[in-house]
Design an enzyme around this catalytic site. Structure first.
Site, PDB file in Angstrom:
ATOM      1  CB  SER A   1      -0.352  -8.249  -1.154  1.00  0.00           C
ATOM      2  OG  SER A   1      -1.140  -9.077  -0.318  1.00  0.00           O
TER       3      SER A   1
ATOM      4  CE  LYS B   1      -4.492  -1.564   1.240  1.00  0.00           C
ATOM      5  NZ  LYS B   1      -4.355  -2.951   1.773  1.00  0.00           N
TER       6      LYS B   1
ATOM      7  CD  GLU C   1     -10.226   4.419   1.198  1.00  0.00           C
ATOM      8  OE1 GLU C   1     -10.016   5.612   0.958  1.00  0.00           O
ATOM      9  OE2 GLU C   1      -9.569   3.493   0.652  1.00  0.00           O
TER      10      GLU C   1
HETATM   11  C1  PLP Z   1      -5.237  -3.977   1.491  1.00  0.00           C
HETATM   12  C2  PLP Z   1      -4.549  -5.240   1.218  1.00  0.00           C
HETATM   13  C3  PLP Z   1      -4.941  -6.092   0.165  1.00  0.00           C
HETATM   14  C4  PLP Z   1      -6.144  -5.836  -0.691  1.00  0.00           C
HETATM   15  O1  PLP Z   1      -6.120  -4.665  -1.450  1.00  0.00           O
HETATM   16  P1  PLP Z   1      -5.852  -4.649  -2.999  1.00  0.00           P
HETATM   17  O2  PLP Z   1      -6.146  -3.237  -3.368  1.00  0.00           O
HETATM   18  O3  PLP Z   1      -6.784  -5.622  -3.652  1.00  0.00           O
HETATM   19  O4  PLP Z   1      -4.443  -5.017  -3.221  1.00  0.00           O
HETATM   20  C5  PLP Z   1      -4.197  -7.228  -0.068  1.00  0.00           C
HETATM   21  N1  PLP Z   1      -3.139  -7.557   0.701  1.00  0.00           N
HETATM   22  C6  PLP Z   1      -2.737  -6.778   1.728  1.00  0.00           C
HETATM   23  C7  PLP Z   1      -1.562  -7.196   2.527  1.00  0.00           C
HETATM   24  C8  PLP Z   1      -3.427  -5.601   2.027  1.00  0.00           C
HETATM   25  O5  PLP Z   1      -3.019  -4.841   3.045  1.00  0.00           O
END
Ligand code: PLP
Length: 401
Positions: free
Chosen positions: A378, A90, A112
């Protein structure tokens, strides 16, 4: 010409656009006019890439997962977004948007947040850039995600609990838009995923595209070929997925598999599998697939993973799924918990429960031994340790940990 990129009106096929109240027209149009000239300028690129390198810690490693490769009969590489500052992808986006906000002369930042990850990433860059930061968060999430609330406060942000609707992410988005309507001139809204009115989905995708830009040269360096056979990512609003596939969208040699949150099952009432279950509607400023009833009332999303808990999905992904460019799998809570334990025990990497959905997709695919698979982790799972331990018995059906 790309088949999957946004058109000049902000649409991806039939999805996208900018459906905003009249009071935001000027503000959204100003952003539409300003974003490309600014983010494509040399000055912006230099500042953005310098911060990604020295502050975020990029490039993130592309790691060959030896034991998991053997397990799934493929060549599995993990793109390690979990190693970024603040623990997920993020921050790539919030760094970019705060630089844009500064260059547009804005003085106040709003955001948000659901699980609090985007709120923390926003509060972080606001501290870095000395900007006033206010975060809207559903009251239910404020309770569930207490640690992230404390982190945001420590970083100097003001957290507003939202008590409308289900008091979760979707309501926090609505409240942020409402606030934006009241302060359109001085306020920049940092949107956390590939959602919201045009240009946000495109802006966020571009900010996250550094992920696939790096995958290209990292693969070239490691295997002598700059593309994989498969790309795999989890999908909530769609930002880490967009970043992972950005430079391969039109490269038909690359198969794209996305994992959405099935909850108890996409065909039950307890699900967040929006691409499986959604119908076309307008939510938070864009036309997209939305989980809604016949009257257009938004249905609450349900999943063990707070970061995937959104009843809509970004327009880019709605279009790609509809065109058949992406294969979208629904991964249930128990499968994700298993995936999280498996990666932890086999590679020594505790993934975020969101990312564990992508890991679980491996079980559902048939690979050739020399298939090169790049899977984006992610985020890191420190925030989810309690959830993993509490739900350990869920994974039992698939194996023993
Ligand atoms: C917020 C988040 C997501 C989901 O958000 P996307 O916009 O779909 O990437 C996925 N993995 C993690 C670790 C997150 O913090």
């Amino acid at each position: 010409m790309s088949k999957y990129q946004v058109d000049k009106n902000g649409f991806y096929g039939e999805f996208g656009g900018a459906y905003v109240p009249e009071i935001l027209y000027k503000c959204v149009h100003d952003l539409q006019d300003a974003y490309l000239p600014i983010i494509e300028s040399e000055e912006f690129k230099q500042e953005y890439h310098a911060l990604l390198k020295d502050y975020v810690g990029r490039p993130s490693p592309l790691y060959f997962a030896r034991r998991m490769s053997k397990q799934y009969g493929c060549q599995l590489y993990l793109k390690r977004e979990d190693l970024n500052h603040t623990g997920a992808h993020k921050i790539n986006n919030t760094i970019g948007q705060i630089l844009l906000a500064k260059k547009m002369g804005k003085t106040r930042i709003i955001a948000e947040t659901g699980a609090g990850q985007h709120g923390v990433a926003t509060a972080t860059v606001c501290a870095l850039m000395d900007m006033k930061c206010e975060v809207f968060m559903g009251a239910t999430d404020v309770e569930r995600q207490h640690t992230n609330v404390e982190r945001m406060k420590m970083l100097g942000a003001e957290v507003h609990p939202v008590r409308t609707g289900n008091m979760t992410l979707s309501d926090a988005c609505s409240e942020a838009i409402r606030d934006w309507c009241c302060h359109p001139a001085d306020t920049f809204y940092i949107v956390g995923s590939t959602m919201g009115p045009h240009p946000y989905p495109d802006l966020v995708a571009r900010m996250q595209s550094v992920i696939s830009e790096e995958i290209k040269w990292q693969l070239e360096a490691q295997i002598g070929r700059d593309y994989p056979d498969y790309l795999i990512a989890c999908i909530g609003g769609g930002s880490n997925a967009a970043g992972t596939i950005y430079h391969y969208m039109d490269d038909e040699r690359v198969k794209i598999v996305l994992a959405e949150a099935g909850g108890h099952g996409w065909d039950t009432d307890y699900t967040a599998a929006t691409i499986h279950r959604g119908t076309t509607g307008i939510l938070h400023g864009a036309k997209m697939l939305v989980m809604q009833d016949e009257d257009g009332q938004i249905q609450e999303a349900f999943t063990i993973s707070a970061g995937l808990d959104y009843p809509g999905v970004g327009p880019m992904h709605c279009n790609m799924a509809k065109q058949g460019r992406t294969q979208v799998l629904s991964i249930n809570d128990d499968e994700a918990i298993y995936g999280g334990y498996e990666l932890t025990r086999m590679e020594g990497i505790i993934p975020a429960i969101e990312s564990a959905h992508a890991i679980a997709a491996l079980k559902k695919l048939k690979f050739q031994p020399d298939d090169v698979v790049v899977l984006t982790v992610s985020g890191r799972g420190d925030k989810d340790v309690e959830t993993y331990l509490k739900n350990k018995q869920m994974a039992k059906e698939y194996g023993n940990f």
